[in-house]
Design a protein around this motif. Sequence first.
Motif, PDB file in Angstrom:
ATOM      1  N   ALA A   1       0.834  -1.205   0.000  1.00  0.00           N
ATOM      2  CA  ALA A   1       0.000   0.000   0.000  1.00  0.00           C
ATOM      3  C   ALA A   1       0.866   1.251   0.000  1.00  0.00           C
ATOM      4  O   ALA A   1       1.901   1.290   0.660  1.00  0.00           O
TER       5      ALA A   1
ATOM      6  N   SER B   1      -4.988   2.657  -7.528  1.00  0.00           N
ATOM      7  CA  SER B   1      -5.968   1.722  -6.977  1.00  0.00           C
ATOM      8  C   SER B   1      -7.145   1.543  -7.931  1.00  0.00           C
ATOM      9  O   SER B   1      -7.556   0.420  -8.238  1.00  0.00           O
TER      10      SER B   1
ATOM     11  N   ALA C   1     -11.809  -4.003   0.152  1.00  0.00           N
ATOM     12  CA  ALA C   1     -11.751  -3.137   1.334  1.00  0.00           C
ATOM     13  C   ALA C   1     -11.507  -3.952   2.599  1.00  0.00           C
ATOM     14  O   ALA C   1     -10.850  -3.482   3.528  1.00  0.00           O
TER      15      ALA C   1
ATOM     16  N   GLY D   1      -7.700  -5.328   2.329  1.00  0.00           N
ATOM     17  CA  GLY D   1      -6.695  -4.267   2.260  1.00  0.00           C
ATOM     18  C   GLY D   1      -6.641  -3.479   3.558  1.00  0.00           C
ATOM     19  O   GLY D   1      -7.432  -3.700   4.475  1.00  0.00           O
ATOM     20  N   PRO D   2      -5.694  -2.551   3.647  1.00  0.00           N
ATOM     21  CA  PRO D   2      -5.637  -1.706   4.843  1.00  0.00           C
ATOM     22  C   PRO D   2      -6.902  -0.858   4.957  1.00  0.00           C
ATOM     23  O   PRO D   2      -7.477  -0.464   3.942  1.00  0.00           O
ATOM     24  N   GLY D   3      -7.330  -0.593   6.164  1.00  0.00           N
ATOM     25  CA  GLY D   3      -8.520   0.232   6.365  1.00  0.00           C
ATOM     26  C   GLY D   3      -8.251   1.687   6.016  1.00  0.00           C
ATOM     27  O   GLY D   3      -7.124   2.078   5.703  1.00  0.00           O
ATOM     28  N   GLU D   4      -9.294   2.471   6.085  1.00  0.00           N
ATOM     29  CA  GLU D   4      -9.148   3.905   5.824  1.00  0.00           C
ATOM     30  C   GLU D   4      -8.173   4.500   6.833  1.00  0.00           C
ATOM     31  O   GLU D   4      -8.252   4.203   8.027  1.00  0.00           O
ATOM     32  N   PRO D   5      -7.242   5.330   6.374  1.00  0.00           N
ATOM     33  CA  PRO D   5      -6.279   5.908   7.319  1.00  0.00           C
ATOM     34  C   PRO D   5      -6.970   6.839   8.313  1.00  0.00           C
ATOM     35  O   PRO D   5      -7.818   7.634   7.937  1.00  0.00           O
TER      36      PRO D   5
ATOM     37  N   GLN E   1      -0.900   4.199   5.717  1.00  0.00           N
ATOM     38  CA  GLN E   1      -1.112   3.505   4.448  1.00  0.00           C
ATOM     39  C   GLN E   1      -2.446   3.916   3.842  1.00  0.00           C
ATOM     40  O   GLN E   1      -3.420   4.144   4.551  1.00  0.00           O
TER      41      GLN E   1
ATOM     42  N   ALA F   1      -5.902   3.252   1.726  1.00  0.00           N
ATOM     43  CA  ALA F   1      -6.875   2.164   1.658  1.00  0.00           C
ATOM     44  C   ALA F   1      -7.001   1.692   0.215  1.00  0.00           C
ATOM     45  O   ALA F   1      -6.772   2.444  -0.727  1.00  0.00           O
TER      46      ALA F   1
ATOM     47  N   ARG G   1      -9.196   1.113  -2.610  1.00  0.00           N
ATOM     48  CA  ARG G   1     -10.543   1.523  -2.995  1.00  0.00           C
ATOM     49  C   ARG G   1     -10.555   1.952  -4.457  1.00  0.00           C
ATOM     50  O   ARG G   1      -9.520   2.247  -5.036  1.00  0.00           O
TER      51      ARG G   1
END
Length: 194
Positions: free
Chosen positions: A40, A63, A113, A116-120, A137, A139, A141
């Motif tokens: 990410a 993305s 979602a 992957g990494p969540g919303e920063p 990182q 997200a 999306r």
Amino acid sequence: MTDERASRAGLLRQAAVTLAAFVVAGVVAAGCWFWWWSPAPETHTYLIDGGRPFFEPDQQFRSTGLYLAVAVPLGLVLGAIFLWIHDHDELVTLGLVVGSAIVAGLVMVGVGALIGPGEPAPIDLTADYPDGYPSVQAALRASPVAWFLGFPGGALVGSVLVLVGFPGDAAVRRVDPAAVDVPPSGQQPVSHDA
């Protein structure tokens, strides 16, 4: 009544198989999308709106661009396969393919979602960080426009290619009954086309 019931059962079976195939494809596509996208992108340089991290536009586009690079070809192949297999009623099959492709696109976004990494999270601007602001990182999306253009767009193109390139049962040439005289027995039909 039995033919109608069998026809309805066949249509329900076709709808279930089409939807299931596209949902499975959406899950697999999400895994491919995440694999291709990772690692990410990270940022800690730019902050906006009370500490929300800002990522460069090319990092955000990456993305969405990779989403489309995975979804469009997969939708194209699935759309072509299902129209090839179910060519007895093209409009119904086309509707099932496009509807299932929309679901597959949403499944791909949702699963992406989740894995992957969540919303920063916003950075606390009042906190004292010894090494400067922490890096965060991005997200995984895609833009909402991509959701409805990726899988469905590819599936529609694949379906149309099969319809145009390999016409099915519905493309049988029909003769206009008014253009042919019925001859008396033993004679050949007379055509008025010439």
